[in-house]
Write an enzyme that holds these catalytic residues in place. Structure first.
Site, short mmCIF file in Angstrom:
data_model
loop_
_atom_site.label_atom_id
_atom_site.label_comp_id
_atom_site.label_asym_id
_atom_site.label_seq_id
_atom_site.Cartn_x
_atom_site.Cartn_y
_atom_site.Cartn_z
N ASP A 40 51.57 59.19 43.48
CA ASP A 40 50.25 59.45 43.58
C ASP A 40 49.46 60.51 42.39
O ASP A 40 49.99 61.72 42.49
CB ASP A 40 49.49 60.00 44.96
N LYS A 76 42.79 62.48 34.35
CA LYS A 76 42.29 61.31 35.10
C LYS A 76 40.76 61.04 34.78
O LYS A 76 40.44 59.88 34.97
CB LYS A 76 42.70 61.46 36.59
N GLU A 135 44.66 53.62 45.70
CA GLU A 135 44.89 54.67 46.57
C GLU A 135 44.48 54.47 48.15
O GLU A 135 45.16 54.77 48.86
CB GLU A 135 44.12 56.10 46.03
N ASP A 181 38.27 57.98 51.21
CA ASP A 181 39.47 58.82 50.43
C ASP A 181 38.52 59.64 49.22
O ASP A 181 38.25 58.98 48.39
CB ASP A 181 40.29 58.01 49.86
#
Ligand code: AMP
Length: 616
Positions: free
Chosen positions: A13, A76, A181, A207
């Site tokens: 992850d 990211k 994810e 999430d």
């Protein structure tokens, strides 16, 4: 279908703020989250550069306040985006590291490493974090690891997915699959529920992580996991909540102390770290104190933040989350009444206000929080990794069907978006569309490929364009365009003009900011170079420690009268002066090669041993 890969294979992850790695353990029939060298189950996605080394993870984050300009995080948020993207322009205001525009508007991060300026792209920073996660797994498994499944936010677009895959290649990984994810978290949930034979279930995954927000609606039935719809925001998460608090506190501090912190990178970094900690406190307490000694110009920082203030500062962002939830349900054409479970994933889903808004929206339904929100994604990725490999035992035979988050199409007539693959279509998919030439005697056609939901094509994200030579003919000559999305959610487009029997296949060329294979190759070499430099540094530190340990032992022995009294005074002087020299060698900051410490230690041991041997 035959499985192409051989284990071991890990699930990573790769988060905005923290990353997590897991591996399937066939002895226990479960995926295991792997601890890093500090004993932590999650590792900060931070990379730092100093005068003598590169640091990744906890070590990088721990020195961030003293070296803010060379400590890089949030890769990211940069990956797969252009420098001119408004998201990057806004984020840059709070980044203590420097970002500039490189070739083709690609953002580049500037750091100082070993006294020299280095320019790095987001893929390289992410590859360093991936390398760290791989090393954590290799240490645990005591074997080399090549194969991995890496997760991305469901709402990542094509460029962001491809860039993440490139980061994996630079890290020397074989990225078997990129998975979403929330889908990975769905797998973790499904495995937990599997035992209880739940029948068909509609599961809503919420999430909310450090930098991204994703929601997905899945239907689980037996071993099949079907994603019905997904939605999200690739720039919404804990970092934004922290930033709101930082902005507020900078203003408060200015008002109270007439001191402006906003231009001081070190002060801002310290404040940001303190705000993140306070935010976590506010998830279980109603107020948190932020105290930082001598934050700037000798003035201490001491302010109280209440949960109510934190909620007020972020109200619009929390409400935005709810809008995205509604949007996902609408896309799936599913009423909220028939959602069986709402599963919380991502560190920021612990925020009480977020939970309350969500629970109210789902009419008081209990939220499912039995899976660890920080670990569920890596857990699911490890399950998927095991599923893709041969020879891994006891993996449940799950079948996963994901969807594409954004519509894909081309521009036709006056810049109208012609959707070829609508969002939320199950992947992998291959779809052909026929277009015709507009003019008589046309010699070529331009095909622009876009992703997004706007009706006017240029309002969407241009993925690439190509020009196809065609046979000169009256208008209306058919052109076949084929869009295919693979299991990673990555698009390939080809076009052909068949009429003359002359087939032409063209794949998309002019891709937005994508690294070329030469650039990737160069970065792989650089990654090797970084690794070699890291190893060199580790060896030097080990040599210094060995010398330090030996000096410590010697000092103890020299204090022992039964030994010292038997040494000749010449030997005593020789040993003491060698010990002082050794201490100086360690303490002084001049750069030295490893052999200096190794040789000195050898000499020191000889001096000491020969002196001791005399009295044996
Ligand atoms: P993730 O990307 O899922 O690792 O989430 C990381 C984000 O979750 C960071 O922004 C953390 O500050 C945030 N976070 C972790 N624990 C808490 C908590 N107890 N309350 C609020 N936010 C949290």
């Amino acid at each position: 279908m035959a499985k192409k890969h051989k284990g071991p294979a890990i699930g990573i992850d790769l988060g905005t703020t923290y990353s997590c790695v897991a591996v399937w353990q066939d002895q226990n029939n479960t995926a295991e989250i792997i601890h890093n060298d500090q004993g932590n189950r999650i590792t900060p996605s931070f990379v730092a550069f100093t005068n003598d080394q590169r640091l990744i993870g906890d070590a990088a984050k721990n020195q961030a306040a003293s070296n803010p300009a060379n400590t890089v995080f949030d890769a990211k948020r940069l990956i797969g985006r252009k420098f001119s993207d408004s998201v990057i322009q806004n984020d840059m205001e709070l980044w203590p590291f420097k970002v500039v525009s490189g070739f083709d508007d690609k953002p580049e991060i500037i750091v100082k490493y070993k006294g020299e300026e280095k320019r790095l792209c987001a893929e390289e920073i992410s590859s360093m974090v991936l390398t760290k996660m791989r090393e954590i797994a290799e240490k645990f498994l005591e074997s080399p690891v090549k194969n991995a499944v890496v997760t991305v936010p469901a709402y990542f677009n094509d460029s962001q997915r491809k860039a993440t895959k490139d980061a994996g290649v630079i890290a020397g990984l074989n990225v078997m699959r990129i998975i979403n994810e929330p889908t990975a978290a769905g797998l973790a949930y499904g495995l937990q529920k599997r035992e209880s034979n739940i029948g068909k279930r509609n599961v809503f995954i919420f999430d909310l992580g450090g930098g991204t927000f994703d929601v997905s609606l899945l239907t689980l039935k037996g071993d099949s996991f079907d994603v019905k719809a997904t939605s999200g925001d690739t720039h919404l998460g804990g970092e934004d909540f922290d930033n709101r608090m930082v902005h507020h506190l900078v203003k408060e501090f200015r008002r109270k102390n007439k001191v402006d912190l906003s231009g001081n990178a070190r002060a801002l970094r310290r404040l940001k770290t303190a705000c993140e900690r306070a935010k976590r406190t506010l998830s279980y307490d109603t107020e948190a104190t932020i105290g930082i000694d001598a934050i700037y110009e000798g003035v201490d920082f001491h302010l109280l933040v209440t949960r109510a203030k934190f909620e007020q500062l972020n109200r619009d962002l929390f409400e935005k989350c709810l809008e995205i939830v509604k949007n996902c349900l609408a896309n799936a054409k599913m009423d909220k009444n028939i959602v069986d479970d709402v599963v919380l994933v991502g560190g920021s889903s612990r925020i009480p206000k977020v939970q309350q808004l969500l629970q109210d929206f789902f009419m008081g339904k209990d939220l499912y929080n039995s899976i660890n929100p920080d670990e569920a994604v890596a857990y699911g990725a490890a399950v998927q990794a095991a599923l893709l490999c041969d020879g891994i035992k006891n993996v449940p035979n799950l079948v996963l069907q994901d969807v594409t988050p954004l519509s894909l199409g081309t521009s036709i007539y006056d810049d109208i978006m012609d959707v070829v693959i609508p969002k939320n279509t199950s992947i992998p998919i291959r779809k052909k569309q026929e277009y015709v030439t507009c003019y008589d005697d046309q010699s070529s056609v331009n095909i622009d490929v876009y992703e997004g939901e706007r009706m006017v094509a240029i309002e969407n994200n241009l993925l690439g364009l190509f020009n196809l030579k065609v046979r000169r003919a009256p208008r209306g000559l058919p052109i076949q365009v084929c869009f295919s999305i693979d299991a990673d959610g990555i698009l390939n487009v080809s076009a052909e003009e068949e009429s003359s029997g002359n087939k032409k296949n063209i794949t998309i060329t002019n891709e937005n900011g994508r690294l070329t294979s030469e650039e990737i190759e160069r970065m792989i070499q650089e990654a090797e170079h970084f690794k070699a430099e890291d190893m060199k540094h580790v060896k030097k530190v080990r040599a210094m420690n060995a010398l330090d340990d030996y000096l410590y032992d010697m000092r103890k022995v020299m204090k022992d009268d039964s030994v010292a009294s038997k040494l000749t005074s010449v030997d005593k002087v020789r040993i003491n002066s060698a010990m002082i020299k050794g201490k100086k060698l360690i303490d002084d900051n001049q750069p030295k090669e490893t052999y200096v410490f190794v040789d000195f230690l050898r000499e020191l041991k000889n001096t000491f041993d020969s002196a001791l041997n005399k009295f044996k």
